[in-house]
Design an enzyme around this catalytic site. Structure first.
Site, short mmCIF file in Angstrom:
data_model
loop_
_atom_site.label_atom_id
_atom_site.label_comp_id
_atom_site.label_asym_id
_atom_site.label_seq_id
_atom_site.Cartn_x
_atom_site.Cartn_y
_atom_site.Cartn_z
N ARG A 40 -3.29 2.41 -2.95
CA ARG A 40 -3.75 1.33 -3.48
C ARG A 40 -1.95 1.10 -4.39
O ARG A 40 -1.39 2.22 -4.21
CB ARG A 40 -3.87 0.34 -4.22
CG ARG A 40 -4.84 1.01 -5.26
CD ARG A 40 -4.78 2.08 -5.67
NE ARG A 40 -3.59 1.08 -7.09
CZ ARG A 40 -3.75 1.50 -7.91
NH1 ARG A 40 -2.84 2.55 -7.95
NH2 ARG A 40 -2.90 1.10 -8.68
N GLY A 41 -1.15 0.14 -4.41
CA GLY A 41 -0.18 0.17 -5.06
C GLY A 41 0.99 -0.28 -4.34
O GLY A 41 0.97 0.49 -3.74
N ALA A 42 1.81 -1.16 -4.54
CA ALA A 42 3.19 -1.96 -3.03
C ALA A 42 3.62 -0.29 -2.87
O ALA A 42 3.61 -0.53 -1.72
CB ALA A 42 3.63 -3.20 -3.79
N ARG A 100 -3.16 -5.43 4.83
CA ARG A 100 -3.12 -6.83 3.57
C ARG A 100 -1.79 -7.29 4.02
O ARG A 100 -0.80 -6.99 3.40
CB ARG A 100 -2.77 -5.64 2.40
CG ARG A 100 -3.43 -4.07 1.79
CD ARG A 100 -4.76 -4.74 1.12
NE ARG A 100 -4.45 -5.33 0.17
CZ ARG A 100 -4.53 -4.92 -0.98
NH1 ARG A 100 -4.48 -3.45 -1.80
NH2 ARG A 100 -4.18 -5.20 -2.82
N GLN A 144 -8.09 -0.91 -13.49
CA GLN A 144 -7.61 0.26 -13.48
C GLN A 144 -6.35 0.81 -14.60
O GLN A 144 -6.34 2.04 -14.79
CB GLN A 144 -6.03 -0.26 -12.30
CG GLN A 144 -6.95 -1.05 -11.35
CD GLN A 144 -6.79 -2.82 -11.42
OE1 GLN A 144 -7.33 -3.29 -12.77
NE2 GLN A 144 -6.66 -3.19 -10.33
N ASP A 177 4.28 -6.89 -10.34
CA ASP A 177 3.76 -7.13 -8.70
C ASP A 177 5.43 -7.94 -7.85
O ASP A 177 5.11 -7.86 -6.36
CB ASP A 177 2.82 -7.73 -8.85
CG ASP A 177 1.61 -6.66 -8.64
OD1 ASP A 177 1.33 -6.56 -10.15
OD2 ASP A 177 1.05 -6.14 -7.96
N ASN A 192 2.40 -9.96 -13.19
CA ASN A 192 1.15 -9.13 -12.84
C ASN A 192 -0.35 -9.39 -13.03
O ASN A 192 -0.39 -10.52 -13.19
CB ASN A 192 2.40 -8.03 -14.07
CG ASN A 192 2.39 -6.38 -14.23
OD1 ASN A 192 1.98 -6.37 -13.27
ND2 ASN A 192 1.04 -5.48 -15.59
N LYS A 193 -0.21 -7.67 -13.57
CA LYS A 193 -2.10 -8.31 -13.33
C LYS A 193 -2.24 -8.88 -14.66
O LYS A 193 -1.57 -9.34 -15.20
CB LYS A 193 -2.29 -6.43 -13.76
CG LYS A 193 -3.82 -6.50 -13.66
CD LYS A 193 -4.60 -7.05 -12.74
CE LYS A 193 -3.96 -6.38 -11.48
NZ LYS A 193 -3.97 -5.26 -10.67
#
Lengths: 363, 363
Positions: free
Chosen positions: A53-55, A90, A202, A243, A253-254
């Site tokens: 995961r993680g772009a 995704r 996370q 992101d 962002n998150k």
């Protein structure tokens, strides 16, 4: 980065020269395990189940997935089907499509063994590009840490981070954590306050794990704690990932990032966002109205996953039948961002700031 | 309030006339169970382990604990030792010291059986006082909800709350939730966004449980979400409790309250604090420097308690050996508080505001 003294990346070509190794991130922090991808389908499942995961990491993984697909059938038809299948894993990850497009362009005029080896070369090239972009963010961001360190004698620089923008989200180094690793490796004392980052934790699961594995001093706190800690002078600077960054410097962002940015502003604490070029959406100005915020399943809120007697389990924290809403991201307006740390250097979170580093995008 | 049609308070004198019944809140929302306190030590443990929690309820429980202590030894020495022991259970809540002082004053000139019965009478009196103070907060605070409701036609008034300042935190009614119950019972549509309130999840466990039991529409969100929801206009007002209010209107409440107050200010959302007289520390001006913030065990952060297949379990969310810090409260400065909802009416969060409602405390 290091895992207890051994250097790892999140993805690598195995010694056989064609299969792909990954760290299975779904098991962290409870178990460290690697997996070997030998086919397109295995790669798709690894992305879908968030073993990776993680772009940035998703993009590189997809590129390797396309190489694996071509290895078993290097025809144009097979290539386009593989791209479709990978893109669907995704569907919102822009980085994934971008990486696949880069591989396609590199191989479209080739055939057979040439096409296959060119695909592997491009996937490896994308991985190296990511590593060097993150390393540059690390060098630029570390300067901000050194500035603070100068005034603290031998006391550690106190850094608050949110979610995981570490090396596990990239191929190596990370974005927000790259400056931290850089400073730590240079012998500058740092200590990281890690937001647990509900609902998916996370911070607790991945950021704590990777910092501890590399030997960086760190302490877990709940997402509620940062404001108080900034009031009490326990945080020298905040450093988070993004992101999506708009061209005027708004940052998606998150979820919860915005609250920390507000607290930083209220207490005079610098709030830095590590923004690789690949995160910048040059088509977008206003992040508040222009970025759609993904809503995810309510189970992520009503349940928490952890280990109990060595077994990984989900426990329900709410009454049976409780309704929950799950907004995955928020947008921090540029006015709350002290500066962006890009792979081309630190700049103000503004159109002028970003254009100064990326003049090719200036209107 | 009612639980499945049966009226309960959170604390009561048992039929034996001396032991004290409580709802064991550590088991909620997974199990509804009561416990019986028969000694000073059991009472202290009940407060420390948060079988009872919430500033008003802690005060009443401590008062009963002192009565239980005197029942076994009614000497002055025993009384002062009991007060010391009880005071040490939770350092931040002012109600605890206030309640103990009220009991002490009521019994100091008495001895033996007279002292014991006077202590019980005062503890019961404090419980009744708390119920009527909360009911008055409900009436005053409901007016603020009605004001918003007037502009929303039949759309529910959207209220964000943090932690549990409901009837479970008091003897009955609650502080922050009293206006919600009052409005709901009056037929005014309300909907409550409930912060889960890590680390102990009182929002997910207690606030969701009591609102659902009473039939008030509510939705659980992670603590990270409120800022985004206020940006998006999903919150009409915030309504929270307070563990300690200074005479200039600073508010010590559950960790994370300050972050929501910042978001409310940034988005023009009213931020109300329900502050019973018992929460006001008239000796203190500056809450930022003057209030000791309790630090609790790191296990509350590294573990989450929930149910799995009908069994209540703790799961570890962080890597083995992870360090964690656990600040239990933060202080929201008066400048971020739109108004205080006291049992004597709504007033500005300022010295002048509080003195207007409590002139007997004006210098």
């Amino acid at each position: 980065m290091d895992i207890n003294g051994t250097h790892y990346r999140t993805i690598w070509l195995e010694d056989d020269g064609w299969s792909v190794g990954i760290i299975d991130q779904t098991l962290l922090p409870h178990e460290f395990s690697t997996a070997r991808l030998t086919s397109l389908e295995e790669t798709c499942v690894a992305i879908e189940t968030m073993q990776v995961r993680g772009a940035p990491l998703i993009g590189v993984t997809a590129a390797y997935g396309l190489a694996l697909a071509l290895r078993s059938d290097s025809s144009d038809d097979a290539m386009f089907q593989a791209i479709q299948r990978l893109t669907a894993t995704r569907p919102t990850a822009v980085n994934l499509q971008w990486a696949l497009e880069r591989v396609r362009k590199a191989v479209e005029k080739l055939t057979g063994a040439d096409r296959i080896s060119a695909a592997y070369a491009k996937a490896s090239g994308l991985a190296e590009e990511d590593v060097s972009a993150c390393a540059r963010i690390g060098r630029h961001g570390a300067e901000l840490i050194y500035e603070v360190a100068g005034g603290k004698k031998d006391q550690p620089v106190q850094i608050l981070t949110h979610c995981n923008a570490g090396w596990l989200a990239t191929v190596d180094w990370g974005t927000a954590l790259a400056p931290v690793y850089r400073a730590h490796d240079a012998g500058v004392p740092v200590h990281v306050w890690v937001d647990e980052t509900r609902p998916r934790n996370q911070g607790a699961a991945l950021t704590m794990w990777e910092l501890m594995a590399h030997g960086v001093p760190c302490t877990l706190v709940v997402d509620n704690a940062g404001g108080h800690m900034m009031q009490k002078g326990l945080v020298d600077l905040c450093l988070v990932g993004t992101d999506r960054t708009t061209r005027r410097g708004d940052v998606a962002n998150k979820i919860g990032t915005y609250l920390k940015a507000l607290a930083a502003r209220d207490n005079g604490v610098p709030f830095y966002v590590a923004a690789p070029a690949s995160s910048i959406d040059w088509s977008l100005d206003d992040g508040m109205s222009g970025i759609e915020i993904e809503q995810r399943s309510s189970e992520e809120v009503t349940q928490v996953i952890g280990r109990n007697n060595g077994e990984v389990q989900a426990v329900e924290i709410a009454p049976p039948g409780a309704k929950a809403a799950n907004f995955a991201f928020d947008v921090t307006p540029a006015r709350l961002v002290t500066a962006l740390v890009t792979d081309r250097g630190v700049c103000p979170a503004s159109r002028e700031g970003l254009f100064s580093r990326f003049p090719e995008h200036a209107a």
